[in-house]
Design a protein around this motif. Structure first.
Motif, short mmCIF file in Angstrom:
data_model
loop_
_atom_site.label_atom_id
_atom_site.label_comp_id
_atom_site.label_asym_id
_atom_site.label_seq_id
_atom_site.Cartn_x
_atom_site.Cartn_y
_atom_site.Cartn_z
N ASN A 6 33.99 41.09 31.27
CA ASN A 6 33.83 39.92 32.66
C ASN A 6 34.67 38.63 32.37
N VAL A 7 35.83 38.85 31.72
CA VAL A 7 36.94 37.85 31.73
C VAL A 7 37.69 37.55 32.75
N VAL A 8 37.87 36.56 33.70
CA VAL A 8 38.56 36.45 34.56
C VAL A 8 39.76 35.48 34.22
N VAL A 9 41.20 35.66 34.68
CA VAL A 9 42.12 35.03 33.89
C VAL A 9 42.50 33.73 35.04
N LYS A 10 42.29 32.72 34.38
CA LYS A 10 42.75 31.40 35.30
C LYS A 10 44.36 31.53 35.34
N VAL A 11 44.77 31.13 36.43
CA VAL A 11 46.52 31.09 36.72
C VAL A 11 46.82 30.16 37.23
N PRO A 12 47.57 29.01 36.84
CA PRO A 12 47.94 27.87 37.71
C PRO A 12 48.70 28.14 38.77
N MET A 13 48.38 27.38 39.90
CA MET A 13 49.00 27.57 41.31
C MET A 13 50.58 27.31 41.11
N GLY A 14 51.21 28.08 41.77
CA GLY A 14 52.89 27.86 41.74
C GLY A 14 53.41 29.07 41.75
N GLU A 15 54.86 29.11 41.83
CA GLU A 15 55.49 30.53 42.14
C GLU A 15 55.32 31.32 40.94
N GLU A 16 55.28 30.93 39.61
CA GLU A 16 55.37 31.73 38.61
C GLU A 16 53.90 32.39 38.52
N GLY A 17 52.96 31.27 38.57
CA GLY A 17 51.35 31.99 38.85
C GLY A 17 51.02 32.68 39.73
N ILE A 18 51.90 32.53 41.01
CA ILE A 18 51.38 33.66 42.33
C ILE A 18 52.00 35.20 41.71
N LYS A 19 53.29 35.04 40.84
CA LYS A 19 53.84 36.17 40.65
C LYS A 19 52.75 36.97 39.63
N ALA A 20 52.37 35.88 38.69
CA ALA A 20 51.22 36.59 37.80
C ALA A 20 49.94 37.05 38.05
#
Ligand code: E4P
Length: 216
Positions: A79-93
């Protein structure tokens, strides 16, 4: 509206989970620090208590690194959800992780344009931070309303997770705006249970119950 608890403190999670009020958990590096425990250890314990999504955040900046670290987080529990910071690199991730069927939560979202991009990238959740906008004199709730409206207009599946909640007023506002979930700090959730009139009403009824018993 689902209620997530915005904490990594296990005693508080257990307390509200026992009341059936915890649909998920969000954490961030600040909350892990506050909990005073090692990240993997505490997240693994939380995932055993809560069946719903548990958001976990790292500190990588580059897409490939965010995704690699995200895969590691996702291996800790289903049930882990990965938090990704907003931004170009985050969107790619987000796109890399989505292809691997790993759920994501795009965090640190402060504009509807950012929320639109997160949905287009296929994020599972988007976290607009309403309290931090209020702090600088902007209207955080308007961001929640705009995000909900845009997602409905286009049928995006990304769930709106109202974040940076500071009061019961924020909880109600998020619900009225149609947010899918709100992540609520434990002290704010506690306040949602209470009202001065409820306490006064209980006190008065208890006194009158006792007086009526005495009179017979
Ligand atoms: C969201 O996922 C964050 O953990 C959190 O809501 C941030 O709240 P804050 O602005 O009170 O730190």
């Amino acid at each position: 509206m689902k209620i997530f608890l915005d904490t990594a403190e296990v005693d508080k999670i257990k307390r509200f989970a026992a009341l059936g009020m915890v649909d998920g958990i969000t954490t961030n590096p600040t909350l892990i620090l506050k909990a005073g425990r090692e990240q993997k250890e505490v997240i693994s314990e939380i995932c055993k208590i809560v069946d719903g999504p548990v958001s976990v955040e790292g500190a990588c900046q580059k897409a490939e690194e965010i995704a690699k670290e995200g895969e590691e987080f996702a291996s800790w529990a289903k049930n882990v959800v990965v938090k990704v910071p907003m931004g170009e690199e985050g969107i790619k991730a987000v796109q890399i992780l989505s292809k691997k069927k790993i759920k994501t939560n795009v965090t640190l979202v402060f504009s509807a344009a950012q929320a639109l991009l997160a949905a287009k990238a296929g994020a599972t959740f988007v976290s607009p931070f309403l309290g931090r906008l209020d702090d600088v004199g902007e209207e955080g709730m308007e961001l929640i309303r705009q995000t909900v409206c845009i997602y409905r207009n286009y049928g995006f599946k990304t769930q709106v997770l109202a974040a940076s909640i500071r009061s019961p007023v924020h909880v109600v506002g998020a619900a009225l705006a149609g947010a899918d979930a709100a992540t609520v700090p434990p002290d704010v959730l506690e306040k949602c249970f209470r009202h001065g009139f409820t306490d006064a009403g209980i006190k008065k009824f208890l006194e009158d119950y006792a007086a009526a018993k005495k009179r017979g």
